[in-house]
Design an enzyme around this catalytic site. Structure first.
Site, PDB file in Angstrom:
ATOM      1  CE  LYS A  16      -3.681  -2.152   2.731  1.00  0.00           C
ATOM      2  NZ  LYS A  16      -4.797  -2.314   1.480  1.00  0.00           N
ATOM      3  CB  SER A  17       4.330   1.739   0.443  1.00  0.00           C
ATOM      4  OG  SER A  17       4.691   1.375   1.558  1.00  0.00           O
ATOM      5  CE  LYS A  67      10.096  -4.781   6.779  1.00  0.00           C
ATOM      6  NZ  LYS A  67       9.043  -4.480   8.005  1.00  0.00           N
ATOM      7  CG  ASP A 104       8.196  -1.210  10.901  1.00  0.00           C
ATOM      8  OD1 ASP A 104       7.284  -0.624  10.118  1.00  0.00           O
ATOM      9  OD2 ASP A 104       8.683  -2.230  10.439  1.00  0.00           O
ATOM     10  N   GLY A 129       3.414 -12.198  19.904  1.00  0.00           N
ATOM     11  CA  GLY A 129       4.025 -12.191  18.317  1.00  0.00           C
ATOM     12  C   GLY A 129       5.354 -12.122  18.548  1.00  0.00           C
ATOM     13  N   GLY A 132       9.242 -10.119  13.322  1.00  0.00           N
ATOM     14  CA  GLY A 132      10.150  -8.749  12.963  1.00  0.00           C
ATOM     15  C   GLY A 132       9.447  -7.585  13.414  1.00  0.00           C
ATOM     16  CD  GLN A 257       5.567   2.244   7.338  1.00  0.00           C
ATOM     17  OE1 GLN A 257       6.898   2.479   7.196  1.00  0.00           O
ATOM     18  NE2 GLN A 257       5.060   2.073   6.376  1.00  0.00           N
TER      19      GLN A 257
END
Length: 285
Positions: A16-17, A67, A104, A129, A132, A257
């Site tokens: 979606k960036s 990443k 993030d 969770g 990352g 972010q």
């Protein structure tokens, strides 16, 4: 000449960036654009080398699976990115060097700013969770003096993460299924405390199993935060609202972010005077 940035990953079509950044570029009327680029693992080094030689390239956002591996191709790492151990934003500096950041944590914390600006006797977050995203979230929470209960399928992995990020902290771990069964624990008076429950896993996402959380584990007055974006209204958030808890959805972190990265790419703050209402409408289409 037109400046540009992009998001890279494998796969990348779902990102979606571009919608987020191009919305802001249009709002500001600046000479820039934002694209997506499909980059496989074996092509990452070549991609970085080619882009580093392009003065119009402002940088890129980085998604899975790059990443971690992208870090070896950068000249400098922001201290928080080094602590988290992952980079999601690469910026080409004025001197042509490449700097790595992780936005993030900042994006996650943004909707909590009002709560964290208050004085509280005690702050605790139950984070579900250990991937990352969870690592970035925990690192951000630790900066604000929050005691963390980290839950995962492998408690040893959770303990290793906490010991690495805050070896002297009084934090706790639990198996993820601990939170799926009802508890008769009676919470004490939570007046003056800040309690946060975070789904930092993909559970509840379309195509994934649901997150099993019994709300007897959620202290009164908690804020419930789910970073999943598809669906935006997860069963966790729906039940939390039905029970009267405040909630934060996954778009908040995603947009937050992106806003940090946008300013690093283009040198101006993202235009957000409408509280992201129009952008949220676009992303929901």
């Amino acid at each position: 000449m037109t400046r540009y940035a992009e998001v890279i990953g494998d796969p990348i079509a779902q990102s979606k960036s571009p919608a987020i950044h191009n919305h802001w570029i249009k709002q500001l009327g600046i000479d820039a654009h934002y694209d997506r680029e499909h980059v496989r693992a074996d092509a990452l080094a070549d991609y970085i080398a080619r882009r580093a030689d392009d003065p119009q390239w402002a940088g890129c956002n980085v998604t899975m699976p790059h990443k971690l591996s992208v870090m070896e191709h950068l000249d400098t790492l922001d201290p928080l990115a080094k602590q988290i151990g992952a980079v999601n934003t690469v910026v080409r500096e004025a001197d042509g060097s490449l700097a790595g950041y992780n936005t993030d944590a900042a994006g996650f914390l943004e909707p909590l700013a009002e709560d964290l600006a208050q004085q509280q006797y005690f702050r605790m977050a139950r984070v579900l969770g250990t991937g990352g995203a969870a690592r970035a979230i925990v690192a951000g929470l630790l900066e604000h003096g929050i005691t963390v209960v980290l839950a995962g399928r492998d408690p040893a992995k959770a303990r290793a993460m906490l010991d690495e990020l805050d070896p002297d902290g009084q934090h706790h771990v639990a198996p993820l299924d601990h939170f799926s069964d009802a508890t008769d624990f009676e919470f004490d008076d939570r007046e003056g405390c800040f309690d946060l429950v975070v789904n930092a896993s993909p559970l509840g996402m379309i195509g994934q199993p649901p997150l099993e959380l019994d709300f007897s584990h959620v202290p009164p007055g908690s804020l419930v935060y789910d970073i999943v974006t598809a669906p935006l209204e997860t069963p966790l958030l729906r039940e939390a609202r039905d029970r009267g808890f405040r909630t934060v959805d996954g778009l908040s972190m995603l947009i937050g972010q992106a806003a940090v990265a946008f300013e690093k790419f283009f040198g101006v703050p993202a235009p957000r005077s409408d509280g992201d209402a129009e952008l949220r409408r676009i992303l929901a289409e």
